[in-house]
Design a protein around this motif. Structure first.
Motif, PDB file in Angstrom:
ATOM      1  N   VAL A  68       0.872  -1.184   0.000  1.00 35.31           N
ATOM      2  CA  VAL A  68       0.000   0.000   0.000  1.00 35.31           C
ATOM      3  C   VAL A  68       0.906   1.230   0.000  1.00 35.31           C
ATOM      4  O   VAL A  68       1.521   1.562   1.014  1.00 35.31           O
ATOM      5  CB  VAL A  68      -0.915  -0.009   1.242  1.00 35.31           C
ATOM      6  N   GLY A  69       1.039   1.875  -1.139  1.00 33.63           N
ATOM      7  CA  GLY A  69       1.922   3.041  -1.282  1.00 33.63           C
ATOM      8  C   GLY A  69       3.243   2.621  -1.904  1.00 33.63           C
ATOM      9  O   GLY A  69       4.092   2.029  -1.228  1.00 33.63           O
ATOM     10  N   THR A  70       3.434   2.934  -3.181  1.00 31.69           N
ATOM     11  CA  THR A  70       4.574   2.360  -3.923  1.00 31.69           C
ATOM     12  C   THR A  70       5.608   3.390  -4.359  1.00 31.69           C
ATOM     13  O   THR A  70       6.799   3.063  -4.478  1.00 31.69           O
ATOM     14  CB  THR A  70       4.034   1.586  -5.154  1.00 31.69           C
ATOM     15  N   MET A  74      10.787   1.256  -4.810  1.00 26.09           N
ATOM     16  CA  MET A  74      11.924   0.687  -4.066  1.00 26.09           C
ATOM     17  C   MET A  74      11.487  -0.479  -3.163  1.00 26.09           C
ATOM     18  O   MET A  74      12.031  -1.592  -3.255  1.00 26.09           O
ATOM     19  CB  MET A  74      12.603   1.760  -3.221  1.00 26.09           C
ATOM     20  N   SER A  75      10.523  -0.230  -2.273  1.00 29.76           N
ATOM     21  CA  SER A  75      10.125  -1.314  -1.360  1.00 29.76           C
ATOM     22  C   SER A  75       9.512  -2.467  -2.143  1.00 29.76           C
ATOM     23  O   SER A  75       9.707  -3.637  -1.796  1.00 29.76           O
ATOM     24  CB  SER A  75       9.164  -0.797  -0.290  1.00 29.76           C
ATOM     25  N   ALA A  76       8.778  -2.153  -3.217  1.00 25.61           N
ATOM     26  CA  ALA A  76       8.182  -3.211  -4.033  1.00 25.61           C
ATOM     27  C   ALA A  76       9.268  -4.101  -4.633  1.00 25.61           C
ATOM     28  O   ALA A  76       9.123  -5.330  -4.690  1.00 25.61           O
ATOM     29  CB  ALA A  76       7.321  -2.597  -5.144  1.00 25.61           C
ATOM     30  N   PHE A  92      -0.683  -1.087  -4.576  1.00 30.44           N
ATOM     31  CA  PHE A  92      -1.716  -0.052  -4.641  1.00 30.44           C
ATOM     32  C   PHE A  92      -1.051   1.312  -4.511  1.00 30.44           C
ATOM     33  O   PHE A  92      -0.333   1.575  -3.549  1.00 30.44           O
ATOM     34  CB  PHE A  92      -2.740  -0.250  -3.528  1.00 30.44           C
ATOM     35  N   GLU A  93      -1.276   2.163  -5.508  1.00 26.66           N
ATOM     36  CA  GLU A  93      -0.671   3.497  -5.526  1.00 26.66           C
ATOM     37  C   GLU A  93      -1.713   4.479  -6.065  1.00 26.66           C
ATOM     38  O   GLU A  93      -2.415   4.194  -7.029  1.00 26.66           O
ATOM     39  CB  GLU A  93       0.588   3.481  -6.399  1.00 26.66           C
ATOM     40  N   LEU A  94      -1.783   5.641  -5.396  1.00 23.96           N
ATOM     41  CA  LEU A  94      -2.808   6.628  -5.745  1.00 23.96           C
ATOM     42  C   LEU A  94      -2.649   7.150  -7.173  1.00 23.96           C
ATOM     43  O   LEU A  94      -3.616   7.277  -7.915  1.00 23.96           O
ATOM     44  CB  LEU A  94      -2.726   7.794  -4.748  1.00 23.96           C
ATOM     45  N   PRO A 121      -7.232   5.274  -4.977  1.00 27.15           N
ATOM     46  CA  PRO A 121      -7.151   5.210  -3.507  1.00 27.15           C
ATOM     47  C   PRO A 121      -7.025   3.760  -3.036  1.00 27.15           C
ATOM     48  O   PRO A 121      -7.810   2.900  -3.446  1.00 27.15           O
ATOM     49  CB  PRO A 121      -8.487   5.821  -3.062  1.00 27.15           C
ATOM     50  N   ALA A 122      -6.034   3.512  -2.197  1.00 26.57           N
ATOM     51  CA  ALA A 122      -5.762   2.136  -1.775  1.00 26.57           C
ATOM     52  C   ALA A 122      -6.946   1.511  -1.048  1.00 26.57           C
ATOM     53  O   ALA A 122      -7.161   0.296  -1.150  1.00 26.57           O
ATOM     54  CB  ALA A 122      -4.526   2.115  -0.889  1.00 26.57           C
ATOM     55  N   ALA A 123      -7.716   2.315  -0.324  1.00 27.09           N
ATOM     56  CA  ALA A 123      -8.845   1.746   0.422  1.00 27.09           C
ATOM     57  C   ALA A 123      -9.832   1.087  -0.548  1.00 27.09           C
ATOM     58  O   ALA A 123     -10.363   0.000  -0.268  1.00 27.09           O
ATOM     59  CB  ALA A 123      -9.544   2.831   1.248  1.00 27.09           C
ATOM     60  N   ILE A 140       2.411  -1.652   4.547  1.00 28.60           N
ATOM     61  CA  ILE A 140       1.638  -0.402   4.529  1.00 28.60           C
ATOM     62  C   ILE A 140       2.598   0.771   4.618  1.00 28.60           C
ATOM     63  O   ILE A 140       3.356   0.911   5.591  1.00 28.60           O
ATOM     64  CB  ILE A 140       0.639  -0.346   5.708  1.00 28.60           C
ATOM     65  N   ASP A 141       2.568   1.639   3.578  1.00 28.97           N
ATOM     66  CA  ASP A 141       3.499   2.783   3.538  1.00 28.97           C
ATOM     67  C   ASP A 141       2.910   3.910   2.681  1.00 28.97           C
ATOM     68  O   ASP A 141       3.613   4.501   1.876  1.00 28.97           O
ATOM     69  CB  ASP A 141       4.863   2.323   2.976  1.00 28.97           C
ATOM     70  N   ALA A 142       1.605   4.177   2.849  1.00 28.48           N
ATOM     71  CA  ALA A 142       0.984   5.255   2.061  1.00 28.48           C
ATOM     72  C   ALA A 142       0.642   6.415   3.004  1.00 28.48           C
ATOM     73  O   ALA A 142       1.369   6.665   3.970  1.00 28.48           O
ATOM     74  CB  ALA A 142      -0.252   4.729   1.334  1.00 28.48           C
TER      75      ALA A 142
HETATM   76  C1  LIG Z   1       6.186   6.908   1.413  1.00 26.20           C
HETATM   77  S1  LIG Z   1       5.676   6.768  -0.256  1.00 26.20           S
HETATM   78  C2  LIG Z   1       5.928   5.057  -0.583  1.00 26.20           C
HETATM   79  C3  LIG Z   1       7.374   4.672  -0.621  1.00 26.20           C
HETATM   80  C4  LIG Z   1       7.626   3.239  -1.046  1.00 26.20           C
HETATM   81  N1  LIG Z   1       6.845   2.301  -0.253  1.00 26.20           N
HETATM   82  C5  LIG Z   1       9.092   2.894  -0.916  1.00 26.20           C
HETATM   83  O1  LIG Z   1       9.570   2.759   0.218  1.00 26.20           O
HETATM   84  O2  LIG Z   1       9.786   2.780  -1.918  1.00 26.20           O
HETATM   85  C6  LIG Z   1       3.927   6.894  -0.108  1.00 26.20           C
HETATM   86  C7  LIG Z   1       3.170   6.671  -1.391  1.00 26.20           C
HETATM   87  O3  LIG Z   1       1.797   6.506  -1.057  1.00 26.20           O
HETATM   88  C8  LIG Z   1       1.027   7.056  -2.086  1.00 26.20           C
HETATM   89  N2  LIG Z   1      -0.319   7.349  -1.566  1.00 26.20           N
HETATM   90  C9  LIG Z   1      -0.723   8.425  -0.832  1.00 26.20           C
HETATM   91  N3  LIG Z   1      -2.032   8.336  -0.556  1.00 26.20           N
HETATM   92  C10 LIG Z   1      -2.467   7.177  -1.109  1.00 26.20           C
HETATM   93  C11 LIG Z   1      -3.730   6.534  -1.180  1.00 26.20           C
HETATM   94  N4  LIG Z   1      -4.814   7.058  -0.605  1.00 26.20           N
HETATM   95  N5  LIG Z   1      -3.810   5.359  -1.842  1.00 26.20           N
HETATM   96  C12 LIG Z   1      -2.715   4.804  -2.427  1.00 26.20           C
HETATM   97  N6  LIG Z   1      -1.490   5.371  -2.392  1.00 26.20           N
HETATM   98  C13 LIG Z   1      -1.373   6.547  -1.746  1.00 26.20           C
HETATM   99  C14 LIG Z   1       1.797   8.310  -2.508  1.00 26.20           C
HETATM  100  O4  LIG Z   1       1.433   8.712  -3.814  1.00 26.20           O
HETATM  101  C15 LIG Z   1       3.240   7.837  -2.389  1.00 26.20           C
HETATM  102  O5  LIG Z   1       3.724   7.378  -3.630  1.00 26.20           O
END
Ligand SMILES: C[S@@+](CC[C@H](N)C(=O)[O-])C[C@H]1O[C@@H](n2cnc3c(N)ncnc32)[C@H](O)[C@@H]1O
Length: 218
Positions: A68-70, A74-76, A92-94, A121-123, A140-142
């Motif tokens: 959740v949040g890509t 990198m993490s992926a 999942f990425e916004l 939206p990831a939700a 989870i990292d969004a």
């Molecule tokens: C901290 S970054 C992710 C970093 C990544 N996980 C890494 O470590 O390489 C947070 C990401 O979450 C995405 N994001 C923010 N709100 C979101 C949502 N509601 N649904 C999905 N992704 C979202 C942002 O666009 C951003 O790319």
């Protein structure tokens, strides 16, 4: 990044007593993220945390991993490196702004065929996943204000042996700075408090990177 709370020398010692930190694709991805997206590149996790994610996925012999949040992937990349043959990672990425860089990194790492991106939206995306216990590992990292929702949507979808990893739970130390009442800090504090009070999961907080909580369903 230096693990929250660790001194520079302890952090360096820990890094020197794990697998080497040089990783050509991670270096390319950090440089390209900086070039294309400036300071946002700081959102990429470090190699030490990456190796941790890969190890967890490998131990789990995971078939299905969810991120959740890509951002730029990198993490992926590290999660995908730990997958078993035939395993898959759903990201999942916004927004799709970062996908071109992410896909290039995954191709360089040889893991692009294991990763599927879903935008929006990831939700909404998580709610559309099958309503069965099929996920081995989730990361989870969004947006921090969405963490509670993501946990609630993921927990019933985790295998009994599955694990959810939640990033930034120490928030560079701001989590215990009472003068910091920014929305993200308040959301993370509320999330951490809620996790500690739940009786449907077991949680342990690790001071790796910016703080990672491991949560397993009970
Ligand atoms: C901290 S970054 C992710 C970093 C990544 N996980 C890494 O470590 O390489 C947070 C990401 O979450 C995405 N994001 C923010 N709100 C979101 C949502 N509601 N649904 C999905 N992704 C979202 C942002 O666009 C951003 O790319």
């Amino acid at each position: 990044m230096r693990s929250v709370g660790a001194s520079e020398s302890i952090h360096r010692y820990a890094l020197e007593h794990a697998n080497p930190l040089d990783d050509a694709v991670a270096e390319w991805l950090n440089a390209t993220s900086r070039e294309r997206f400036g300071r946002a590149a700081g959102m990429n996790i470090g190699v030490d945390q990456g190796r941790f994610l890969k190890t967890i996925v490998a131990i789990a012999q995971a078939d299905t991993v969810v991120e959740v949040g890509t951002f730029t992937g990198m993490s992926a990349m590290w999660l995908a490196r730990g997958l078993s043959d035939g395993g898959r990672l759903i990201c999942f990425e916004l927004v799709d702004t970062y996908a071109e860089v992410a896909r290039e990194a995954w191709a360089r790492a040889g893991v692009d065929d294991r990763i599927e991106m879903r935008f929006g939206p990831a939700a909404d995306g998580l709610a559309e996943l099958p309503d069965t216990r099929h996920v081995d590992v989730a990361f989870i990292d969004a947006d921090k204000t969405g963490y509670q929702t993501y946990l609630d949507l993921l927990l019933p979808r985790m295998k009994p042996t599955g694990v959810i990893l939640v990033d930034n739970v120490l928030w560079s130390g701001r989590i215990i700075d009472e003068s910091d009442d920014s929305p993200d800090t308040l959301a993370l504090r509320a999330f951490n408090d809620a996790v500690a009070g739940r009786d449907d999961c077991e949680a342990v907080m690790l001071a790796i990177g910016d703080g990672v909580t491991m949560i397993r369903p009970t």
